[in-house]
Motif scaffolding. Structure first.
Motif, PDB file in Angstrom:
ATOM      1  N   GLU A  86       0.850  -1.185   0.000  1.00  0.00           N
ATOM      2  CA  GLU A  86       0.000   0.000   0.000  1.00  0.00           C
ATOM      3  C   GLU A  86       0.882   1.231   0.000  1.00  0.00           C
ATOM      4  N   VAL A  87       0.592   2.160  -0.909  1.00  0.00           N
ATOM      5  CA  VAL A  87       1.280   3.451  -0.942  1.00  0.00           C
ATOM      6  C   VAL A  87       0.409   4.437  -0.184  1.00  0.00           C
ATOM      7  N   HIS A  88       1.023   5.213   0.716  1.00  0.00           N
ATOM      8  CA  HIS A  88       0.285   6.199   1.504  1.00  0.00           C
ATOM      9  C   HIS A  88       0.988   7.550   1.418  1.00  0.00           C
ATOM     10  N   VAL A  89       0.269   8.558   0.940  1.00  0.00           N
ATOM     11  CA  VAL A  89       0.776   9.928   0.899  1.00  0.00           C
ATOM     12  C   VAL A  89       0.294  10.593   2.180  1.00  0.00           C
ATOM     13  N   HIS A  90       1.200  10.723   3.146  1.00  0.00           N
ATOM     14  CA  HIS A  90       0.845  11.308   4.436  1.00  0.00           C
ATOM     15  C   HIS A  90       0.430  12.764   4.264  1.00  0.00           C
ATOM     16  N   THR A  91      -0.209  13.309   5.221  1.00  0.00           N
ATOM     17  CA  THR A  91      -0.786  14.649   5.255  1.00  0.00           C
ATOM     18  C   THR A  91      -2.018  14.715   4.353  1.00  0.00           C
ATOM     19  N   TYR A  92      -1.888  14.283   3.113  1.00  0.00           N
ATOM     20  CA  TYR A  92      -3.021  14.263   2.176  1.00  0.00           C
ATOM     21  C   TYR A  92      -3.927  13.058   2.427  1.00  0.00           C
ATOM     22  N   ASP A 145      -1.983  20.916  -2.625  1.00  0.00           N
ATOM     23  CA  ASP A 145      -2.462  22.193  -2.107  1.00  0.00           C
ATOM     24  C   ASP A 145      -2.122  22.427  -0.632  1.00  0.00           C
ATOM     25  N   ILE A 146      -1.214  21.622  -0.105  1.00  0.00           N
ATOM     26  CA  ILE A 146      -0.745  21.797   1.283  1.00  0.00           C
ATOM     27  C   ILE A 146       0.766  22.008   1.232  1.00  0.00           C
ATOM     28  N   PRO A 147       1.245  23.235   1.531  1.00  0.00           N
ATOM     29  CA  PRO A 147       2.692  23.482   1.468  1.00  0.00           C
ATOM     30  C   PRO A 147       3.452  22.680   2.522  1.00  0.00           C
ATOM     31  N   GLY A 148       4.717  22.401   2.203  1.00  0.00           N
ATOM     32  CA  GLY A 148       5.575  21.691   3.140  1.00  0.00           C
ATOM     33  C   GLY A 148       6.159  20.445   2.513  1.00  0.00           C
ATOM     34  N   VAL A 149       6.786  19.622   3.354  1.00  0.00           N
ATOM     35  CA  VAL A 149       7.387  18.364   2.907  1.00  0.00           C
ATOM     36  C   VAL A 149       6.554  17.233   3.498  1.00  0.00           C
ATOM     37  N   HIS A 150       6.094  16.340   2.620  1.00  0.00           N
ATOM     38  CA  HIS A 150       5.167  15.279   3.022  1.00  0.00           C
ATOM     39  C   HIS A 150       5.757  13.921   2.677  1.00  0.00           C
ATOM     40  N   GLU A 151       5.682  13.000   3.612  1.00  0.00           N
ATOM     41  CA  GLU A 151       6.218  11.665   3.402  1.00  0.00           C
ATOM     42  C   GLU A 151       5.272  10.836   2.550  1.00  0.00           C
ATOM     43  N   VAL A 152       5.852  10.070   1.640  1.00  0.00           N
ATOM     44  CA  VAL A 152       5.127   9.061   0.882  1.00  0.00           C
ATOM     45  C   VAL A 152       5.766   7.737   1.280  1.00  0.00           C
ATOM     46  N   GLU A 153       4.960   6.815   1.786  1.00  0.00           N
ATOM     47  CA  GLU A 153       5.485   5.608   2.410  1.00  0.00           C
ATOM     48  C   GLU A 153       4.841   4.355   1.831  1.00  0.00           C
ATOM     49  N   ALA A 155       6.675  -0.403   5.816  1.00  0.00           N
ATOM     50  CA  ALA A 155       7.139   0.733   6.619  1.00  0.00           C
ATOM     51  C   ALA A 155       8.414   1.341   6.035  1.00  0.00           C
ATOM     52  N   LEU A 156       8.448   1.456   4.683  1.00  0.00           N
ATOM     53  CA  LEU A 156       9.603   2.029   4.001  1.00  0.00           C
ATOM     54  C   LEU A 156       9.249   3.373   3.392  1.00  0.00           C
ATOM     55  N   HIS A 157      10.191   4.302   3.487  1.00  0.00           N
ATOM     56  CA  HIS A 157      10.057   5.624   2.873  1.00  0.00           C
ATOM     57  C   HIS A 157      10.174   5.469   1.358  1.00  0.00           C
ATOM     58  N   LEU A 158       9.168   5.949   0.625  1.00  0.00           N
ATOM     59  CA  LEU A 158       9.210   5.909  -0.845  1.00  0.00           C
ATOM     60  C   LEU A 158       9.819   7.180  -1.378  1.00  0.00           C
ATOM     61  N   THR A 159       9.316   8.332  -0.937  1.00  0.00           N
ATOM     62  CA  THR A 159       9.833   9.633  -1.372  1.00  0.00           C
ATOM     63  C   THR A 159       9.322  10.710  -0.432  1.00  0.00           C
ATOM     64  N   SER A 160       9.902  11.892  -0.561  1.00  0.00           N
ATOM     65  CA  SER A 160       9.388  13.078   0.116  1.00  0.00           C
ATOM     66  C   SER A 160       8.804  13.972  -0.953  1.00  0.00           C
ATOM     67  N   LEU A 161       7.566  14.423  -0.744  1.00  0.00           N
ATOM     68  CA  LEU A 161       6.917  15.340  -1.663  1.00  0.00           C
ATOM     69  C   LEU A 161       7.023  16.733  -1.078  1.00  0.00           C
ATOM     70  N   GLU A 162       7.789  17.595  -1.742  1.00  0.00           N
ATOM     71  CA  GLU A 162       7.950  18.971  -1.283  1.00  0.00           C
ATOM     72  C   GLU A 162       7.029  19.874  -2.113  1.00  0.00           C
ATOM     73  N   VAL A 163       6.122  20.544  -1.429  1.00  0.00           N
ATOM     74  CA  VAL A 163       5.165  21.442  -2.079  1.00  0.00           C
ATOM     75  C   VAL A 163       5.554  22.868  -1.714  1.00  0.00           C
ATOM     76  N   GLN A 164       5.913  23.674  -2.738  1.00  0.00           N
ATOM     77  CA  GLN A 164       6.392  25.039  -2.498  1.00  0.00           C
ATOM     78  C   GLN A 164       5.407  26.046  -3.027  1.00  0.00           C
TER      79      GLN A 164
END
Length: 144
Positions: free
Chosen positions: A97-103, A122-130, A135-144
């Motif tokens: 399962e892929v989970h985009v945290h915050t969103y 539409d949410i600024p910041g850095v959000h983990e995608v796991e 329980a592995l980090h896939l990427t960090s989504l940085e929204v500027q």
């Protein structure tokens, strides 16, 4: 005549990577539409190494990743502008399962089948995608 397994695997990796690099769409109404979909692919891809690079995703682009043999491949950080539509596409060799945290966006993955989650960033910041199950980090989504 059938191609050798390694040739088929390499061709699938190239096709999946090409889709991730060339696919674009736009969200003209500026809304925060969210979709989750899967598309069938024949075969599986070869294991990849963990990437430590970063990329900037153009508006409406796809960030593509693979999870094979316990290793994640793809950019460790994807940067997008506030309000852009982003699609995260993942191919895995195991159910995951892929989970985009915050969103709080999720997609269930089936082995060898690309899974996608699309939303407006539409949410600024850095959000983990796991990868939730591993329980592995896939990427960090940085929204500027």
């Amino acid at each position: 005549m059938a191609l050798p397994r390694t040739t088929r695997l390499a061709a699938i990796v190239i096709v999946v990577a090409g889709i991730g690099l060339s696919a674009c769409s736009s969200d003209d109404d500026g809304g925060s539409a969210s979709t989750t979909s899967t598309t069938a692919v024949t075969g599986t891809t070869a294991p990849g190494a963990t990437s430590t690079t970063a990329s900037t995703a153009p508006a409406g682009s796809v960030a593509a990743f693979t999870f094979m043999g316990g290793h994640v491949s793809g950019d460790s950080r994807v940067t997008v502008k506030l309000g852009e539509q982003v699609t995260i596409r993942v191919v895995s060799d195991v159910a995951e399962e892929v989970h985009v945290h915050t969103y709080d966006r999720k997609v269930e993955l089936e082995p060898g089948v690309p899974g996608e989650v699309t939303f407006t960033a539409d949410i600024p910041g850095v959000h983990e995608v796991e990868l939730e199950d591993s329980a592995l980090h896939l990427t960090s989504l940085e929204v500027q």
